[in-house]
Design a protein around this motif. Sequence first.
Motif, PDB file in Angstrom:
ATOM      1  N   LYS A   1       0.835  -1.202   0.000  1.00  0.00           N
ATOM      2  CA  LYS A   1       0.000   0.000   0.000  1.00  0.00           C
ATOM      3  C   LYS A   1       0.871   1.253   0.000  1.00  0.00           C
ATOM      4  CE  LYS A   1      -3.697   2.342   2.542  1.00  0.00           C
ATOM      5  NZ  LYS A   1      -4.618   2.279   3.703  1.00  0.00           N
ATOM      6  N   GLY A   2       0.573   2.186  -0.917  1.00  0.00           N
ATOM      7  CA  GLY A   2       1.315   3.436  -1.012  1.00  0.00           C
ATOM      8  C   GLY A   2       2.542   3.357  -1.898  1.00  0.00           C
ATOM      9  N   GLU A   3       2.885   2.170  -2.350  1.00  0.00           N
ATOM     10  CA  GLU A   3       4.093   2.001  -3.175  1.00  0.00           C
ATOM     11  C   GLU A   3       3.894   2.538  -4.591  1.00  0.00           C
ATOM     12  OE1 GLU A   3       6.589  -1.698  -5.142  1.00  0.00           O
ATOM     13  OE2 GLU A   3       5.810  -1.951  -3.100  1.00  0.00           O
ATOM     14  N   PHE A   4       4.954   3.147  -5.132  1.00  0.00           N
ATOM     15  CA  PHE A   4       4.982   3.561  -6.535  1.00  0.00           C
ATOM     16  C   PHE A   4       6.187   2.895  -7.184  1.00  0.00           C
ATOM     17  CE2 PHE A   4       6.587   6.444  -9.870  1.00  0.00           C
ATOM     18  CZ  PHE A   4       5.479   6.455 -10.714  1.00  0.00           C
ATOM     19  N   SER A   5       5.940   2.114  -8.231  1.00  0.00           N
ATOM     20  CA  SER A   5       7.016   1.373  -8.893  1.00  0.00           C
ATOM     21  C   SER A   5       6.878   1.423 -10.404  1.00  0.00           C
ATOM     22  CB  SER A   5       7.021  -0.096  -8.438  1.00  0.00           C
ATOM     23  OG  SER A   5       7.438  -0.221  -7.100  1.00  0.00           O
ATOM     24  N   ARG A   6       8.005   1.152 -11.063  1.00  0.00           N
ATOM     25  CA  ARG A   6       8.025   1.014 -12.524  1.00  0.00           C
ATOM     26  C   ARG A   6       8.294  -0.450 -12.869  1.00  0.00           C
ATOM     27  NH1 ARG A   6      11.404   5.839 -12.300  1.00  0.00           N
ATOM     28  NH2 ARG A   6      10.126   7.649 -12.808  1.00  0.00           N
ATOM     29  N   PHE A   7       7.634  -0.926 -13.922  1.00  0.00           N
ATOM     30  CA  PHE A   7       7.826  -2.292 -14.386  1.00  0.00           C
ATOM     31  C   PHE A   7       8.110  -2.298 -15.884  1.00  0.00           C
ATOM     32  CE2 PHE A   7       5.072  -2.746 -10.678  1.00  0.00           C
ATOM     33  CZ  PHE A   7       5.614  -3.840 -10.012  1.00  0.00           C
ATOM     34  N   LEU A   8       9.012  -3.145 -16.285  1.00  0.00           N
ATOM     35  CA  LEU A   8       9.181  -3.478 -17.697  1.00  0.00           C
ATOM     36  C   LEU A   8       8.645  -4.888 -17.909  1.00  0.00           C
ATOM     37  CD1 LEU A   8      12.735  -2.118 -18.658  1.00  0.00           C
ATOM     38  CD2 LEU A   8      10.518  -1.293 -19.494  1.00  0.00           C
ATOM     39  N   PHE A   9       7.657  -5.021 -18.795  1.00  0.00           N
ATOM     40  CA  PHE A   9       7.068  -6.317 -19.094  1.00  0.00           C
ATOM     41  C   PHE A   9       7.486  -6.750 -20.492  1.00  0.00           C
ATOM     42  CE2 PHE A   9       3.564  -4.421 -16.346  1.00  0.00           C
ATOM     43  CZ  PHE A   9       3.999  -5.060 -15.195  1.00  0.00           C
ATOM     44  N   LYS A  10       8.161  -7.907 -20.572  1.00  0.00           N
ATOM     45  CA  LYS A  10       8.482  -8.481 -21.875  1.00  0.00           C
ATOM     46  C   LYS A  10       7.194  -8.972 -22.541  1.00  0.00           C
ATOM     47  CE  LYS A  10      12.882  -7.717 -21.757  1.00  0.00           C
ATOM     48  NZ  LYS A  10      13.875  -8.776 -21.599  1.00  0.00           N
ATOM     49  N   PRO A  11       7.222  -9.193 -23.862  1.00  0.00           N
ATOM     50  CA  PRO A  11       5.997  -9.566 -24.588  1.00  0.00           C
ATOM     51  C   PRO A  11       5.226 -10.723 -23.962  1.00  0.00           C
ATOM     52  CG  PRO A  11       7.764  -9.129 -26.135  1.00  0.00           C
ATOM     53  CD  PRO A  11       8.384  -9.049 -24.761  1.00  0.00           C
ATOM     54  N   LYS A  12       5.956 -11.717 -23.432  1.00  0.00           N
ATOM     55  CA  LYS A  12       5.311 -12.884 -22.832  1.00  0.00           C
ATOM     56  C   LYS A  12       4.358 -12.489 -21.709  1.00  0.00           C
ATOM     57  CE  LYS A  12       6.579 -17.055 -20.207  1.00  0.00           C
ATOM     58  NZ  LYS A  12       7.707 -17.840 -19.664  1.00  0.00           N
ATOM     59  N   TYR A  13       4.685 -11.413 -20.996  1.00  0.00           N
ATOM     60  CA  TYR A  13       3.879 -10.970 -19.863  1.00  0.00           C
ATOM     61  C   TYR A  13       3.055  -9.722 -20.192  1.00  0.00           C
ATOM     62  CZ  TYR A  13       6.788 -14.221 -17.265  1.00  0.00           C
ATOM     63  OH  TYR A  13       7.421 -15.361 -16.820  1.00  0.00           O
ATOM     64  N   ALA A  14       3.063  -9.342 -21.474  1.00  0.00           N
ATOM     65  CA  ALA A  14       2.339  -8.137 -21.872  1.00  0.00           C
ATOM     66  C   ALA A  14       1.388  -8.462 -23.025  1.00  0.00           C
ATOM     67  CB  ALA A  14       3.331  -7.032 -22.241  1.00  0.00           C
ATOM     68  N   TYR A  15       1.765  -8.066 -24.241  1.00  0.00           N
ATOM     69  CA  TYR A  15       0.829  -8.181 -25.361  1.00  0.00           C
ATOM     70  C   TYR A  15       1.267  -9.199 -26.410  1.00  0.00           C
ATOM     71  CZ  TYR A  15      -1.268  -4.098 -23.241  1.00  0.00           C
ATOM     72  OH  TYR A  15      -1.872  -3.236 -22.356  1.00  0.00           O
ATOM     73  N   GLY A  16       2.237 -10.032 -26.059  1.00  0.00           N
ATOM     74  CA  GLY A  16       2.590 -11.160 -26.897  1.00  0.00           C
ATOM     75  C   GLY A  16       3.297 -10.824 -28.194  1.00  0.00           C
ATOM     76  N   ASP A  17       3.353 -11.824 -29.082  1.00  0.00           N
ATOM     77  CA  ASP A  17       4.064 -11.674 -30.352  1.00  0.00           C
ATOM     78  C   ASP A  17       3.373 -10.696 -31.284  1.00  0.00           C
ATOM     79  OD1 ASP A  17       5.774 -13.555 -29.357  1.00  0.00           O
ATOM     80  OD2 ASP A  17       4.993 -15.214 -30.569  1.00  0.00           O
ATOM     81  N   LEU A  18       2.057 -10.622 -31.200  1.00  0.00           N
ATOM     82  CA  LEU A  18       1.304  -9.807 -32.157  1.00  0.00           C
ATOM     83  C   LEU A  18       1.122  -8.366 -31.702  1.00  0.00           C
ATOM     84  CD1 LEU A  18      -1.471 -12.390 -33.158  1.00  0.00           C
ATOM     85  CD2 LEU A  18       0.705 -11.896 -34.310  1.00  0.00           C
TER      86      LEU A  18
END
Length: 330
Positions: free
Chosen positions: A110-127
């Motif tokens: 709670k209250g945390e602010f963070s940045r994330f980088l998501f590779k395609p596998k964990y985001a929107y995939g190959d397409l």
Amino acid sequence: MATNGKTSRILQFMAPDERRQFGIETPFHRLAWQMQDILGDGGILKEVVHAGEGPPVPKHASVSIHFSGFIEYSEAPFETTSHLKYPRMMKLGRDVTLYGLELGLLTMRKGEFSRFLFKPKYAYGDLGCPPHIPPLATVLYEVQVLDFLDSAQVDEFLDLSMEEQNNVPLSTFLNVLETQRSFGNLCFNKKRYEDARERYKQAMTLLENREPVDDEEKKCLEDMKLPFLLNLSLTYLKLEKPQKALCYGQKALDISPQNTKALFRCGQACLEMRDYEKAQDYLTLAQTKKPFDSDINTLLKKLALCYKDYLDREKEMCSKMFSCLKRREK
């Protein structure tokens, strides 16, 4: 993350391997060096910008978050909640559709602010997700956890049949009610009054459907109704529905006839409905219980002004009527 506009558009649609082939060190690549690999496969990288407090978000929680998602070389987010003062509660496993974001939230507090980088596998995939997100895109998310509540027990309880709910131990049932009240209060504090009302009403339905095993449990259930009735009365006042507010306030008085909050809510509702005499009755009785309560005394002063204004207008109306009659007689 800005570069020359034309160049950035070209780079957005170059595959990561092609960028490395040409020796291009991208902004995300530089950012990744200062981030933590939270899964060990390089698929989700995290940087804590501002630490939170308390336990991490549990697996079945409902969360209230601010977030913005970016593709590389773009200053404008492709999605964001920054325009919302009070973002809605989202249930993990149901409302949070990005796999990487859900996994990332489980590491936050709670209250945390963070940045994330998501590779395609964990985001929107190959397409990807045309036209905003190119194929094989790594995406950056900036996330702030405003609040969360663990709703696993409530979800499990609501999935039961009515008979099964009645067989649940009283202690578990009371925990479910307390979570529902916390949900309602959280929504109320964020001025999401309709959502708060639904949480309170759902709790009231559960209370009314529960069959007490003895007189002691019956009294306990009646006592539990009181805070929900008071909250519903106040919520309906915020929704500008004083008749409903009065109804729930009176139900609260049926349980606790001398309850100051219930008397005050009824007085507020009657004042909104311009029933000044009933408002006076409720508020005067509330004042006898708490003579130095500033809210009660302030509302009584407001009532006096409203009633005086009402009488002045009535007097003026009568005066005009008599004037018209006198002119007709002449």
